[in-house]
Design a protein around this motif. Structure first.
Motif, PDB file in Angstrom:
ATOM      1  N   ARG B  94       0.652  -1.611   0.475  1.00 50.15           N
ATOM      2  CA  ARG B  94      -0.129   0.021  -0.012  1.00 50.15           C
ATOM      3  C   ARG B  94       1.140   0.853  -0.025  1.00 50.15           C
ATOM      4  O   ARG B  94       0.629   2.715  -0.721  1.00 50.15           O
ATOM      5  CB  ARG B  94      -1.240  -0.389   1.327  1.00 50.15           C
ATOM      6  CG  ARG B  94      -2.111   1.144   1.058  1.00 50.15           C
ATOM      7  CD  ARG B  94      -3.257   0.695   2.184  1.00 50.15           C
ATOM      8  NE  ARG B  94      -2.617   1.042   3.387  1.00 50.15           N
ATOM      9  CZ  ARG B  94      -3.423   0.730   4.698  1.00 50.15           C
ATOM     10  NH1 ARG B  94      -4.518   0.243   5.087  1.00 50.15           N
ATOM     11  NH2 ARG B  94      -2.795   0.939   5.731  1.00 50.15           N
ATOM     12  N   TYR B 202      -6.486  13.703   6.009  1.00 46.70           N
ATOM     13  CA  TYR B 202      -6.406  13.822   7.866  1.00 46.70           C
ATOM     14  C   TYR B 202      -6.453  15.203   7.921  1.00 46.70           C
ATOM     15  O   TYR B 202      -7.653  15.419   9.170  1.00 46.70           O
ATOM     16  CB  TYR B 202      -5.193  12.904   8.118  1.00 46.70           C
ATOM     17  CG  TYR B 202      -5.386  11.437   8.084  1.00 46.70           C
ATOM     18  CD1 TYR B 202      -6.112  10.446   8.676  1.00 46.70           C
ATOM     19  CD2 TYR B 202      -4.509  10.710   6.748  1.00 46.70           C
ATOM     20  CE1 TYR B 202      -6.124   9.124   7.904  1.00 46.70           C
ATOM     21  CE2 TYR B 202      -4.274   9.898   6.278  1.00 46.70           C
ATOM     22  CZ  TYR B 202      -5.611   8.481   6.877  1.00 46.70           C
ATOM     23  OH  TYR B 202      -5.118   7.378   6.376  1.00 46.70           O
ATOM     24  N   GLU B 233     -15.965   5.393   5.256  1.00 44.68           N
ATOM     25  CA  GLU B 233     -15.450   5.047   5.833  1.00 44.68           C
ATOM     26  C   GLU B 233     -15.835   6.120   7.408  1.00 44.68           C
ATOM     27  O   GLU B 233     -16.295   6.745   7.419  1.00 44.68           O
ATOM     28  CB  GLU B 233     -14.159   4.858   5.387  1.00 44.68           C
ATOM     29  CG  GLU B 233     -13.676   5.730   5.334  1.00 44.68           C
ATOM     30  CD  GLU B 233     -12.098   5.031   4.553  1.00 44.68           C
ATOM     31  OE1 GLU B 233     -11.676   4.871   5.642  1.00 44.68           O
ATOM     32  OE2 GLU B 233     -11.509   6.134   3.477  1.00 44.68           O
ATOM     33  N   GLY B 235     -13.420   7.750  10.466  1.00 47.10           N
ATOM     34  CA  GLY B 235     -11.587   8.721  10.374  1.00 47.10           C
ATOM     35  C   GLY B 235     -10.526   7.727  10.144  1.00 47.10           C
ATOM     36  O   GLY B 235     -10.094   7.519   9.325  1.00 47.10           O
ATOM     37  N   MET B 237     -11.134   4.457  10.588  1.00 46.96           N
ATOM     38  CA  MET B 237     -11.580   2.347   9.711  1.00 46.96           C
ATOM     39  C   MET B 237     -12.685   2.336   8.934  1.00 46.96           C
ATOM     40  O   MET B 237     -12.811   3.656   8.798  1.00 46.96           O
ATOM     41  CB  MET B 237     -12.018   2.719  11.402  1.00 46.96           C
ATOM     42  CG  MET B 237     -11.414   2.114  12.845  1.00 46.96           C
ATOM     43  SD  MET B 237     -12.206   1.968  14.219  1.00 46.96           S
ATOM     44  CE  MET B 237     -13.564   3.312  14.160  1.00 46.96           C
ATOM     45  N   ASN B 238     -12.624   1.224   8.652  1.00 46.51           N
ATOM     46  CA  ASN B 238     -13.548   1.324   7.692  1.00 46.51           C
ATOM     47  C   ASN B 238     -14.776   0.501   8.343  1.00 46.51           C
ATOM     48  O   ASN B 238     -14.844  -0.024   9.600  1.00 46.51           O
ATOM     49  CB  ASN B 238     -12.942  -0.022   6.702  1.00 46.51           C
ATOM     50  CG  ASN B 238     -11.657   0.420   5.388  1.00 46.51           C
ATOM     51  OD1 ASN B 238     -10.613  -0.103   5.917  1.00 46.51           O
ATOM     52  ND2 ASN B 238     -12.241   1.097   5.062  1.00 46.51           N
ATOM     53  N   LEU B 257     -10.194   4.065   1.714  1.00 44.34           N
ATOM     54  CA  LEU B 257      -8.823   3.410   2.225  1.00 44.34           C
ATOM     55  C   LEU B 257      -9.235   2.003   1.897  1.00 44.34           C
ATOM     56  O   LEU B 257     -10.353   0.648   2.741  1.00 44.34           O
ATOM     57  CB  LEU B 257      -8.721   3.864   3.634  1.00 44.34           C
ATOM     58  CG  LEU B 257      -6.491   3.637   3.251  1.00 44.34           C
ATOM     59  CD1 LEU B 257      -5.944   4.257   2.383  1.00 44.34           C
ATOM     60  CD2 LEU B 257      -6.063   3.708   4.380  1.00 44.34           C
ATOM     61  N   GLY B 259      -8.416  -1.041   3.921  1.00 43.47           N
ATOM     62  CA  GLY B 259      -7.656  -1.314   5.264  1.00 43.47           C
ATOM     63  C   GLY B 259      -6.961  -2.751   5.499  1.00 43.47           C
ATOM     64  O   GLY B 259      -8.304  -3.115   4.393  1.00 43.47           O
ATOM     65  N   ILE B 260      -6.425  -3.340   6.082  1.00 35.66           N
ATOM     66  CA  ILE B 260      -5.753  -4.410   5.887  1.00 35.66           C
ATOM     67  C   ILE B 260      -6.404  -5.216   7.141  1.00 35.66           C
ATOM     68  O   ILE B 260      -6.794  -6.090   6.825  1.00 35.66           O
ATOM     69  CB  ILE B 260      -4.213  -4.291   5.955  1.00 35.66           C
ATOM     70  CG1 ILE B 260      -3.120  -3.142   4.754  1.00 35.66           C
ATOM     71  CG2 ILE B 260      -3.581  -5.324   6.588  1.00 35.66           C
ATOM     72  CD1 ILE B 260      -2.087  -2.933   4.784  1.00 35.66           C
ATOM     73  N   ARG B 262      -9.625  -4.480   7.013  1.00 34.72           N
ATOM     74  CA  ARG B 262     -10.569  -4.746   6.407  1.00 34.72           C
ATOM     75  C   ARG B 262     -10.587  -5.527   5.586  1.00 34.72           C
ATOM     76  O   ARG B 262     -11.547  -6.605   5.442  1.00 34.72           O
ATOM     77  CB  ARG B 262     -11.404  -3.525   5.512  1.00 34.72           C
ATOM     78  CG  ARG B 262     -12.259  -4.043   4.792  1.00 34.72           C
ATOM     79  CD  ARG B 262     -12.553  -3.267   3.565  1.00 34.72           C
ATOM     80  NE  ARG B 262     -13.584  -2.450   2.218  1.00 34.72           N
ATOM     81  CZ  ARG B 262     -13.622  -3.827   1.864  1.00 34.72           C
ATOM     82  NH1 ARG B 262     -11.920  -4.088   1.496  1.00 34.72           N
ATOM     83  NH2 ARG B 262     -14.463  -3.293   0.452  1.00 34.72           N
ATOM     84  N   ALA B 301     -12.837  -1.151  11.717  1.00 32.35           N
ATOM     85  CA  ALA B 301     -11.729  -2.082  11.410  1.00 32.35           C
ATOM     86  C   ALA B 301     -10.920  -1.490  11.143  1.00 32.35           C
ATOM     87  O   ALA B 301     -10.601  -0.588   9.839  1.00 32.35           O
ATOM     88  CB  ALA B 301     -12.108  -3.020  10.838  1.00 32.35           C
ATOM     89  N   THR B 303      -6.061  -1.452  12.458  1.00 28.37           N
ATOM     90  CA  THR B 303      -4.973  -1.513  12.920  1.00 28.37           C
ATOM     91  C   THR B 303      -4.834  -1.067  14.086  1.00 28.37           C
ATOM     92  O   THR B 303      -4.418  -1.794  15.326  1.00 28.37           O
ATOM     93  CB  THR B 303      -4.134  -0.576  12.359  1.00 28.37           C
ATOM     94  OG1 THR B 303      -3.950  -1.031  10.850  1.00 28.37           O
ATOM     95  CG2 THR B 303      -2.249  -1.271  12.881  1.00 28.37           C
TER      96      THR B 303
HETATM   97  C1  PLP Z   1      -8.653   6.327   6.674  1.00 30.93           C
HETATM   98  C2  PLP Z   1      -8.655   5.079   7.255  1.00 30.93           C
HETATM   99  N1  PLP Z   1      -9.052   4.207   6.580  1.00 30.93           N
HETATM  100  C3  PLP Z   1      -8.861   2.849   7.018  1.00 30.93           C
HETATM  101  C4  PLP Z   1      -8.153   2.642   7.824  1.00 30.93           C
HETATM  102  C5  PLP Z   1      -7.836   1.538   8.031  1.00 30.93           C
HETATM  103  O1  PLP Z   1      -6.660   1.107   7.542  1.00 30.93           O
HETATM  104  P1  PLP Z   1      -6.079  -0.744   8.115  1.00 30.93           P
HETATM  105  O2  PLP Z   1      -6.404  -1.074   8.406  1.00 30.93           O
HETATM  106  O3  PLP Z   1      -4.876  -0.737   7.174  1.00 30.93           O
HETATM  107  O4  PLP Z   1      -5.107   0.322   9.430  1.00 30.93           O
HETATM  108  C6  PLP Z   1      -7.181   3.568   8.239  1.00 30.93           C
HETATM  109  C7  PLP Z   1      -6.290   3.632   9.124  1.00 30.93           C
HETATM  110  O5  PLP Z   1      -5.200   2.766   8.240  1.00 30.93           O
HETATM  111  C8  PLP Z   1      -7.601   5.225   7.236  1.00 30.93           C
HETATM  112  O6  PLP Z   1      -6.149   5.892   7.981  1.00 30.93           O
END
Ligand code: PLP
Ligand code: PLP
Lengths: 357, 357
Positions: B94, B202, B233, B235, B237-238, B257, B259-260, B262, B301, B303
């Motif tokens: 990513r 952000y 989504e 802030g 998190m998905n 985004l 998300g991993i 997710r 969901a 990190t």
């Molecule tokens: C905008 C946004 N959406 C979703 C996520 C969730 O992504 P991940 O599960 O890879 O942390 C994050 C955090 O990394 C993010 O900044």
């Protein structure tokens, strides 16, 4: 109570470049302005100090969450050797507008004007006098708190740096630019931050700009993000069209930047009683006007180049060219009026200029 | 040819904080990774050095045009004292995806994994072992060329810093959060950079987050920018909903985004043969499902918190509450499965973890 700006003089003076070598944004003067913000003291310690690198924590929030805003204005040298700023109040107002949207504490506008004026005074020998040159003034704010987590920073730095500049696009004044109407990427959308001078807008625009350049264009014209239909603005210029005798420019709809050159153009056109409207305009309307023979001019307006006539516009596999006009264009008339006021060559009926003494 | 990472050891070791004082993103370890890019050498001089401030020119492009991207992943300590990373390959992939969209030169993925692994190995004593703690890993790239003008930078710094962390939201794991569905501000739009981990996204989100917090909410749920209708989504998190026995999450549409966490949830649900779909889902559908008694769960969901159940959702002057479930929820099941794999408490059928030796 008026705040006193501290001053530490640089030991050495850098060598100044000749006008033809200036380019844009490459050289910086001997001093800079700096002021810090924290929760206890608010904005404090306004100071002018030798131009020097910053010491930044790797976790400074600006690197991670992009809380950064800026402004761009210019100081000009008049034929009599005076130095004047063009509408600095508007830039300072917009700086605070950007602060508000980006959750950054606002600044005392009088102090900012004072800071710009004092800094330019100290650096007066850096204001070039050759045709097309000026001293570019870059106020900016960055989030400096060392913290990882998405929330507004609790510490900031406000700085002003100065760069003697030639022409932004590296060529002659009023040289027509080739513009590609972007259909895949978008710059901004209502509800977002397109109307604010924040760093992320520019990062988001790079890819489209790169792709357009690879195809031989100078700049990208953005369309609205919702319908991919209405004209927004160019890279760092607002856009104007002259259609069948009337000047049209997109209205400030919440996703385009309210340019100070744009507002100066509108004010001049009004003053001249020239037909003008700020309204939504689709790219289709522009092309249709062209095919009907009614698209008389297109030009961008921004601090860097003041006015840039559009020579070519490509959209949806159609390419239209606007040949240089035989008669005087409104672009040229606006360019002359604005630059003559900036350079003190003509009276300034709107009191746009502020002399730096 | 494998690149050698240079290492300069810090003279002093900082004091480590007890687990309860960690918070998130406040403390950093003794060393950091750094690598530079310029046009002549490409990415060069990979090195691990004492954690220290950076020297940055005031005209560094990151301050002005926001060319900055980042990643966030974690190293966990297992009950046997081993240290493991969770899906670092996905974060590195990513990171390069973000590079591409933001006109930043991509990185050698093997070298980045090497850098993370070596840095975490050196800092192994910084990986906390208490429940809910971990070592947060923050790779990031910033544009460092000293230049004012909108184009991609010709110089960059890639860095990795580490922060021992407790819980992101400062509370218990699986504590329900209150979410405000944002109707005025938007985060991103297709064609923009919402699907990329770039700093400006952000910064653009702060105002809405602040206003939501002032009204007592923890987070904002973003809707699509075009119709202000479809769920995007939260802030960082998905978002997932469980409606009438099926888990639904917005599809990756170019503005959210990927998300991993997710993707890990989706993979687990699939593995469990749990009904799941990735599709467009309107906020109206979510509320209607609630009123029909079919909205069984909602959770975020990411990190930072892995899974955050949604306890309250407000939209359009309607407030709905999702009471804690009496039975085991899918949110809890996902949380347990993911954290058990992260912490090495359960077998890792997908080979998600990478041990740091
Ligand atoms: C905008 C946004 N959406 C979703 C996520 C969730 O992504 P991940 O599960 O890879 O942390 C994050 C955090 O990394 C993010 O900044
Ligand atoms: C995105 C954008 N639009 C328009 C402009 C023109 O604004 P101004 O005339 O104030 O320079 C600029 C440059 O400042 C800009 O960055």
């Amino acid at each position: 109570m008026k705040q006193v700006i501290d001053f530490v003089k640089a030991n050495l003076e850098k060598e100044k470049q000749p006008a033809h070598a200036l380019g844009f944004g490459k050289y910086f003067t001997d001093h800079m302005f700096m002021m810090d913000y924290n929760e206890e003291q608010g904005w404090h310690e306004p100071r002018i100090l030798p131009y020097q690198p910053l010491t930044m924590e790797p976790s400074s929030m600006v690197f991670h969450y992009g809380q950064a805003i800026f402004e761009g204005l210019k100081a000009y040298r008049t034929p009599e050797g005076k130095i004047q700023l063009f509408r600095p109040d508007k830039n300072i107002e917009r700086l605070n507008f950007s602060c508000q949207r980006m959750s950054i504490p606002t600044l005392d506008e009088a102090l900012v004007l004072d800071a710009i004026t004092q800094l330019v005074t100290i650096e007066k020998d850096w204001v070039p006098s050759e045709e097309g040159t000026s001293l570019y003034i870059r106020p900016f704010i960055i989030a400096t708190e060392p913290y990882l987590g998405v929330r507004p920073s609790k510490r900031y730095k406000f700085m002003i740096i100065l760069s003697p500049v030639g022409s932004y696009y590296g060529g002659d004044q009023l040289k027509p630019v080739k513009i590609h109407v972007e259909e895949n990427y978008v710059r901004a959308v209502k509800g977002g931050v397109g109307h604010v001078k924040t760093s992320g807008n520019y990062a988001a625009s790079l890819k489209a700009q790169e792709e357009a350049e690879a195809q031989g264009y100078d700049q990208v014209l953005w369309l609205d993000a919702k319908e991919n239909k209405y004209v927004e603005e160019v890279g760092s210029m607002n856009i104007f069209f002259k259609i069948n005798g009337e000047v049209v420019t997109p209205e400030l709809n919440g996703s385009i930047l309210g340019g100070i050159t744009r507002s100066s153009c509108l004010q001049l056109l009004d003053y001249w009683n020239f037909p003008v409207s700020e309204r939504r305009i689709s790219i289709e309307e522009v092309f249709e006007a062209y095919y009907r023979g009614e698209l008389e001019e297109a030009f961008g307006a921004g601090t860097a180049a003041v006015i840039s006539p559009v020579g070519e516009l490509s959209w949806n596999n159609q390419k239209i060219t606007l040949p240089p006009s035989e008669t005087e264009t409104i672009a040229k008339r606006l360019y002359d009026a604005i630059t003559n006021i900036q350079l003190g060559k003509e009276p300034d009926p709107f009191q746009w200029t502020v002399e730096v003494k």
